[in-house]
Design a protein around this motif. Structure first.
Motif, PDB file in Angstrom:
ATOM      1  N   GLY A  14      35.859  31.874  37.769  1.00 43.12           N
ATOM      2  CA  GLY A  14      34.501  32.393  37.719  1.00 43.12           C
ATOM      3  C   GLY A  14      34.302  33.714  37.020  1.00 43.12           C
ATOM      4  O   GLY A  14      33.201  34.249  37.050  1.00 43.12           O
ATOM      5  N   SER A  15      35.340  34.255  36.393  1.00 49.35           N
ATOM      6  CA  SER A  15      35.209  35.626  35.895  1.00 49.35           C
ATOM      7  C   SER A  15      34.516  35.732  34.547  1.00 49.35           C
ATOM      8  O   SER A  15      33.960  36.786  34.217  1.00 49.35           O
ATOM      9  N   ARG A  16      34.543  34.663  33.744  1.00 50.05           N
ATOM     10  CA  ARG A  16      34.002  34.747  32.387  1.00 50.05           C
ATOM     11  C   ARG A  16      33.250  33.468  32.033  1.00 50.05           C
ATOM     12  O   ARG A  16      33.393  32.455  32.709  1.00 50.05           O
ATOM     13  N   VAL A  34      32.094  33.225  46.501  1.00 44.19           N
ATOM     14  CA  VAL A  34      33.463  33.679  46.269  1.00 44.19           C
ATOM     15  C   VAL A  34      33.932  33.017  44.985  1.00 44.19           C
ATOM     16  O   VAL A  34      33.679  31.824  44.784  1.00 44.19           O
ATOM     17  N   PHE A  35      34.593  33.779  44.113  1.00 40.74           N
ATOM     18  CA  PHE A  35      35.093  33.170  42.885  1.00 40.74           C
ATOM     19  C   PHE A  35      36.518  33.607  42.615  1.00 40.74           C
ATOM     20  O   PHE A  35      36.948  34.687  43.008  1.00 40.74           O
ATOM     21  N   GLY A  39      43.588  35.883  35.100  1.00 43.05           N
ATOM     22  CA  GLY A  39      44.079  37.006  34.329  1.00 43.05           C
ATOM     23  C   GLY A  39      43.053  38.060  33.977  1.00 43.05           C
ATOM     24  O   GLY A  39      43.398  39.137  33.500  1.00 43.05           O
ATOM     25  N   SER A  40      41.777  37.785  34.212  1.00 39.96           N
ATOM     26  CA  SER A  40      40.709  38.697  33.774  1.00 39.96           C
ATOM     27  C   SER A  40      40.284  39.605  34.920  1.00 39.96           C
ATOM     28  O   SER A  40      39.144  39.533  35.414  1.00 39.96           O
ATOM     29  N   ALA A  41      41.181  40.484  35.333  1.00 36.02           N
ATOM     30  CA  ALA A  41      40.917  41.321  36.502  1.00 36.02           C
ATOM     31  C   ALA A  41      39.738  42.258  36.293  1.00 36.02           C
ATOM     32  O   ALA A  41      38.896  42.430  37.185  1.00 36.02           O
ATOM     33  N   ASP A  42      39.649  42.874  35.120  1.00 29.76           N
ATOM     34  CA  ASP A  42      38.553  43.802  34.864  1.00 29.76           C
ATOM     35  C   ASP A  42      37.214  43.075  34.850  1.00 29.76           C
ATOM     36  O   ASP A  42      36.219  43.561  35.407  1.00 29.76           O
ATOM     37  N   ALA A  43      37.174  41.923  34.199  1.00 30.54           N
ATOM     38  CA  ALA A  43      35.935  41.146  34.150  1.00 30.54           C
ATOM     39  C   ALA A  43      35.537  40.680  35.547  1.00 30.54           C
ATOM     40  O   ALA A  43      34.349  40.676  35.896  1.00 30.54           O
ATOM     41  N   GLY A  52      27.599  41.051  43.789  1.00 27.53           N
ATOM     42  CA  GLY A  52      27.887  41.068  45.217  1.00 27.53           C
ATOM     43  C   GLY A  52      28.793  39.935  45.657  1.00 27.53           C
ATOM     44  O   GLY A  52      29.081  39.788  46.851  1.00 27.53           O
ATOM     45  N   ALA A  53      29.250  39.129  44.712  1.00 24.54           N
ATOM     46  CA  ALA A  53      30.209  38.065  45.027  1.00 24.54           C
ATOM     47  C   ALA A  53      31.589  38.680  45.263  1.00 24.54           C
ATOM     48  O   ALA A  53      31.853  39.826  44.885  1.00 24.54           O
ATOM     49  N   ARG A  54      32.458  37.912  45.876  1.00 24.85           N
ATOM     50  CA  ARG A  54      33.811  38.383  46.156  1.00 24.85           C
ATOM     51  C   ARG A  54      34.799  37.675  45.237  1.00 24.85           C
ATOM     52  O   ARG A  54      34.752  36.444  45.090  1.00 24.85           O
ATOM     53  N   ALA A  55      35.692  38.432  44.615  1.00 27.72           N
ATOM     54  CA  ALA A  55      36.679  37.881  43.688  1.00 27.72           C
ATOM     55  C   ALA A  55      38.038  37.780  44.358  1.00 27.72           C
ATOM     56  O   ALA A  55      38.457  38.697  45.075  1.00 27.72           O
ATOM     57  N   VAL A  56      38.725  36.659  44.133  1.00 30.97           N
ATOM     58  CA  VAL A  56      40.090  36.473  44.638  1.00 30.97           C
ATOM     59  C   VAL A  56      40.961  36.001  43.479  1.00 30.97           C
ATOM     60  O   VAL A  56      40.537  35.177  42.662  1.00 30.97           O
ATOM     61  N   ARG A  57      42.165  36.534  43.409  1.00 29.68           N
ATOM     62  CA  ARG A  57      43.061  36.162  42.318  1.00 29.68           C
ATOM     63  C   ARG A  57      43.848  34.917  42.700  1.00 29.68           C
ATOM     64  O   ARG A  57      44.565  34.902  43.714  1.00 29.68           O
ATOM     65  N   VAL A  58      43.712  33.869  41.889  1.00 27.05           N
ATOM     66  CA  VAL A  58      44.404  32.602  42.131  1.00 27.05           C
ATOM     67  C   VAL A  58      44.795  31.998  40.794  1.00 27.05           C
ATOM     68  O   VAL A  58      43.958  31.900  39.889  1.00 27.05           O
ATOM     69  N   ASP A  59      46.028  31.567  40.672  1.00 23.91           N
ATOM     70  CA  ASP A  59      46.489  30.827  39.500  1.00 23.91           C
ATOM     71  C   ASP A  59      46.287  29.343  39.773  1.00 23.91           C
ATOM     72  O   ASP A  59      46.978  28.765  40.616  1.00 23.91           O
ATOM     73  N   SER A  60      45.344  28.722  39.078  1.00 26.94           N
ATOM     74  CA  SER A  60      45.050  27.308  39.336  1.00 26.94           C
ATOM     75  C   SER A  60      46.208  26.391  38.986  1.00 26.94           C
ATOM     76  O   SER A  60      46.243  25.236  39.429  1.00 26.94           O
TER      77      SER A  60
END
Length: 237
Positions: A14-16, A34-35, A39-43, A52-60
């Motif tokens: 969901g980052s880009r 939640v998205f 690899g796009s941590a800054d985005a 206001g969404a929440r980001a979680v790092r996951v390698d699909s």
């Protein structure tokens, strides 16, 4: 499912691009979003701050990590699977590891994520997978492996629609044509060629795909399931 009640939405990838448009559309409607990002941590951080969404790092591509992440967020009312990757080239020379990674992200991940989400998804939930018009048509050389992954999504959607229909859960794919994203910009070198295949000669806007997803996630789409919803300006006509 109410139009007005806040729902739990999980967007994978969901980052880009299309994913970010999905996050903006559902968060803007008041849903709890939640998205995931890889690899796009800054985005991802910027989008989370904006919406206001929440980001979680996951390698699909990591099945165990993906399934654990989906389980941790459950139950969700709407699962949107957008994470995808692209590997193009002559099949005689295209790197086999790149093809296998694409299969992991484009095929295995949507299946396992959908199954895990369905375990706790309430009745009348929604599962939407972003596929591609290339699942129906591959008009240029070098896209065999990519088209294979998008055609696989079609079979998965039809099958899961049967499996989950008794609970009122719908499963659909949205198949965009050329879409204006970082991966395929409207000003890119292939734009003129792609527009030559289209009835409406411009790239699809990511926001248009998000609007379509919002409809398919609404009560009005309760009887749409097992379908491939194409939005491509006539690319595959």
């Amino acid at each position: 499912m109410s139009d007005n009640a806040s729902r739990k939405i999980l967007v994978l990838g969901g980052s880009r691009g299309i994913g970010a448009a999905l996050v903006r559309r559902f968060a803007g409607a008041g849903d709890h979003v939640v998205f995931s990002y890889a690899g796009s941590a800054d985005a991802a951080a910027a989008l989370a701050a904006e919406t206001g969404a929440r980001a979680v790092r996951v390698d699909s591509a990591d099945r165990d990590a993906l399934v654990a992440a989906v389980a941790a967020e459950g139950p969700v009312d709407v699962l949107l699977v957008n994470a995808g990757t692209l590997a193009l080239g002559d099949p005689l020379t295209l790197d086999a590891d790149a093809v296998d990674h694409m299969i992991d992200v484009n095929v295995r991940a949507p299946y396992h994520a959908a199954v895990e989400a369905a375990r706790t998804m309430p009745g009348d939930g929604r599962i939407l997978v972003i596929g591609s018009t290339n699942g129906d048509r591959m008009p240029f050389a070098g896209g065999a492996a990519y088209a294979m992954t998008k055609s696989a999504i079609q079979g998965m959607v039809r099958g899961l629609a049967r499996d989950l229909g008794g609970r009122g859960i719908t499963v659909n794919a949205i198949q965009p044509g050329p879409t204006d994203t970082d991966m395929n910009p409207a000003s890119g070198p292939m734009a003129e060629t792609m527009h030559g295949f289209m009835a409406i000669k411009r790239h699809v806007h990511a926001s248009e795909i998000a609007d379509y997803a919002a409809f398919l996630a609404s009560p009005s789409a309760a009887m749409i399931t097992g379908s491939m919803q194409t939005i491509d300006g006539g690319f595959g006509a």
